[in-house]
Write an enzyme that holds these catalytic residues in place. Structure first.
Site, PDB file in Angstrom:
ATOM      1  CD  GLU B  59      -1.407  -2.269   1.510  1.00  0.00           C
ATOM      2  OE1 GLU B  59      -0.183  -2.761   1.567  1.00  0.00           O
ATOM      3  OE2 GLU B  59      -2.662  -3.499   0.706  1.00  0.00           O
ATOM      4  CG  HIS B 128     -11.286  -6.444   4.393  1.00  0.00           C
ATOM      5  ND1 HIS B 128     -10.810  -6.883   5.402  1.00  0.00           N
ATOM      6  CD2 HIS B 128     -11.817  -6.814   3.036  1.00  0.00           C
ATOM      7  CE1 HIS B 128     -10.122  -8.293   4.431  1.00  0.00           C
ATOM      8  NE2 HIS B 128     -10.644  -7.616   3.601  1.00  0.00           N
TER       9      HIS B 128
END
Lengths: 372, 325
Positions: B59, B128
């Protein structure tokens, strides 16, 4: 089943000038005498600048400063191999990269003096400003290289970091991406043996930093970082390779930070005099000077002249720094976004108004005793 | 044609890839796989793997590469797969992307879009379903966008892809496939920084964004059956910069306000909205401003997430409190 060796790797080291200034003639890069003198001038100017900047900090005329004493060959040698269309992404000890690429010295004084205008390298200078967070900027170099590849430009991006930076996760991500995308990038580690006080051996168990490249499928090379010709040659070769589509290179410039980490550090707490003395004997400028004198490219009188000019240049930069009008308050707000949002414009308007009514408009802060 | 938010986002990128040769779409799984939520489905096949490409799973790397590409003149549109995976990339966002323009005194800029899902409600695993907009809003230099309809999603993403500064584009997971609506087929740009009045009203201002617009609409339906109150529903759409004018104007008109957010309560965007209303509109207020928010807890796993996410009944109750104060 017996164990089978499925791959074999090695690490190479490049050194051209030995500690006595004697060159391996076969390895000498094709530089003309004026170019060799230019390299020398850049290194000397950087050293004189460093010395002056330390004094300015002690006198409270700039803030905390990070000296590059002893590392002149790394930044000057590598930057000298670059062309204007190349981009550099420095850490915070790469003043030599800025100067060699033509960024005005006064910018570096402004930056360390707390004036943000020093971070603008000037028109046409593809020099990203200093990155203080460690190890995160090599990613920007790889991304920039992807842009160069996408736009099919004959240019490379160069990302700098220190030995401490190689412990950061983002270093891994940058090396990995460089390999995966075959990016026209050169990642250069100035391994100056210490990340503040943490010695290289406590930074990684790896025998060399150059070998870290192996894990990413890219070429790694250790270079004598106190040998400006080796730094130049390694960067030049890596540049040619990148431009011809043959991918990234990781260069470990093995050097030593003679000074403290910054002016806020006391390296006597973690280093011995003997160790520093041993590295002083490998001084990159003295070594190169001996070489140039022996070649007849430099003479004692020319050295004197170069020194005088360097001192004058640094003094001129100091004068420019100290006579510069202060940043305007508006300048704090005006570079946050391409178009300042209404709410931020209101914060700016209110603060400018407050300063005007309270009579302290644009009054610069005194630098004082400084950090920490 | 009626499309859901995923299709609308896909259209926005497709059209922008066609009209801007410097635009690239990238991230983990965005290429061949079309993204785990299929938002980039078909884009690589149509525009080529030099325009739409996969990256290593990293990321910080995805965002950091975008900074370099953006500085060099591309317009990168990155996808980070899940909101909770943004945190490894926060260093790049906070330390670099948001600062490049300021740090270089405008010499370099970072026109990077980072798309990532946000919020819960689809029974996903841990990490999530985060509502982490406050981190981004609290970072000067970033623009933060969160659409709540397919039409807005397409228009706001198009604007984001034309921005000269970094944009965090938060896509509410629950709204991805929640409903379809008629969306103009052509390219259009909905300006950033402008809130939208989803329902005009006179008695109370209800402020929300993203996922919570659904719960608010549900609350409004119940209220319309039971009460005579006229409620003004404002969808902020852009969370940084915020359209303060629309908020102040509305609250001065109604004198009452409820703010609904899915994120944890403390120091969330609702806190800032409340503070600004107190600073600017105190004398117009008929009642204290109320927040309906998630809790200062970790987002629970799937069996309990509906306790965390404010429901229409909590919003209704807050409106009742304020109306009857």
């Amino acid at each position: 089943m017996p164990l089978t060796q499925i791959a074999q790797f090695g690490v190479n080291r490049l050194s051209i000038l030995d500690e006595n200034g004697k060159a391996d003639e076969k390895l000498l890069p094709p530089l003309t005498p004026p170019q060799l003198i230019a390299l020398y001038i850049h290194m000397l100017q950087l050293r004189i600048f460093d010395d002056k900047a330390l004094k300015l900090q002690r006198q409270g005329r700039i803030g905390t400063y990070a000296s590059s004493l002893g590392q002149e060959a790394c930044t000057v040698g590598s930057a000298f191999a670059l062309k204007n269309q190349d981009w550099t992404f420095p850490a915070f000890r790469e003043h030599g990269v800025f100067f060699t690429r033509g960024v005005e010295m006064v910018k570096t004084l402004q930056y360390w003096g707390g004036d943000e205008r020093g971070s603008d390298p000037g028109e046409g200078q593809n020099c990203f400003p200093v990155s203080i967070p460690v190890g995160s900027q090599p990613l920007h170099a790889v991304g920039c290289a992807l842009g160069m590849k996408y736009k099919k430009r004959d240019a490379v991006a160069v990302g700098y970091m220190g030995d401490g930076g190689t412990s950061e996760g983002e270093f891994h991500e940058a090396m990995n991406a460089a390999g995966v995308f075959n990016a026209p990038v050169i990642l250069i580690c100035q391994n100056n043996q210490y990340a503040i006080s943490v010695a290289r051996k406590n930074q990684t168990a790896a025998q060399t930093l150059a070998q870290k490249a192996i894990a990413y499928g890219i070429e790694g090379l250790q270079v004598d970082g106190n040998d400006v010709l080796a730094c130049y040659l390694a960067t030049s070769i890596a540049r040619e390779k990148a431009i011809s589509g043959k991918g990234p290179t990781f260069l470990e410039f093995e050097t030593y930070r003679i000074g403290d980490h910054t002016t806020a550090d006391d390296s006597t707490r973690y280093r011995t005099k003997e160790e520093i003395a041993a590295w002083r004997a490998k001084d990159p400028i003295a070594r190169f000077e001996t070489f140039l004198l022996a070649k007849g490219i430099l003479s004692p009188s020319l050295i004197d002249q170069i020194k005088q000019e360097a001192v004058a240049k640094v003094e001129k930069a100091v004068q420019a720094y100290e006579t510069m009008p202060p940043q305007k308050i508006e300048d704090l707000f005006d570079h946050m976004y391409a178009i300042t949002p209404k709410d931020l414009a209101e914060q700016k308007r209110a603060y400018v108004g407050f300063r005007q009514t309270h009579g302290k408009e644009n009054q610069p802060d005194t630098i004082g005793p400084g950090f920490p | 044609m009626k499309v859901n938010m995923i299709q609308a986002l896909n259209q926005a990128m497709d059209l922008e890839l066609q009209s801007n040769p410097d635009l690239v779409v990238y991230g983990e799984d965005v290429g061949k796989d079309g993204g785990v939520f299929r938002v980039t489905d078909g884009l690589q096949a149509k525009h080529g793997s030099h325009r739409v490409f996969d990256t290593p799973l990293a990321e910080a790397g995805i965002i950091g590469l975008g900074i370099g590409m953006a500085a060099y003149g591309l317009h990168p549109v990155a996808e980070v797969q899940f909101s909770g995976f943004m945190y490894p990339g926060l260093n790049q966002l906070i330390s670099h992307a948001s600062r490049i323009r300021n740090r270089s005194r405008g010499r370099f800029s970072c026109p990077l879009v980072v798309r990532t899902p946000c919020s819960g409600g689809v029974k996903a695993p841990e990490h999530h379903s985060e509502s982490s907009e406050a981190y981004y809003i609290h970072t000067p230099g970033l623009k933060v966008v969160m659409p709540s309809t397919p039409t807005d999603a397409k228009g706001l993403l198009t604007s984001s892809m034309r921005e000269k500064d970094p944009v965090i584009f938060l896509e509410p997971l629950r709204l991805y496939r929640a409903f379809k609506e008629e969306v103009p087929e052509e390219q259009y740009a909905t300006p950033l920084g402008e809130a939208f009045i989803r329902q005009p009203g006179e008695d109370i201002t209800l402020i929300t964004w993203g996922t919570m617009t659904l719960a608010c609409k549900e609350a409004l339906e119940t209220i319309s059956q039971n009460e005579k109150w006229s409620i003004e529903l404002i969808d902020l759409r852009t969370l940084s910069p915020i359209d303060w004018d629309i908020i102040h104007k509305s609250v001065r008109k109604t004198g009452r306000c409820v703010i609904a957010q899915e994120a944890p309560q403390t120091l969330g965007l609702a806190s800032e909205v409340m503070a600004r209303i107190l600073e600017n509109d105190l004398l117009s207020l008929e009642a204290p401003v109320r927040r309906v928010t998630g809790f200062d807890t970790i987002m629970p796993l799937l069996k309990n997430e509906e306790h965390f996410i404010p429901h229409a009944d909590r919003i209704y109750a807050a409106i009742q409190d304020v109306m009857r104060f």
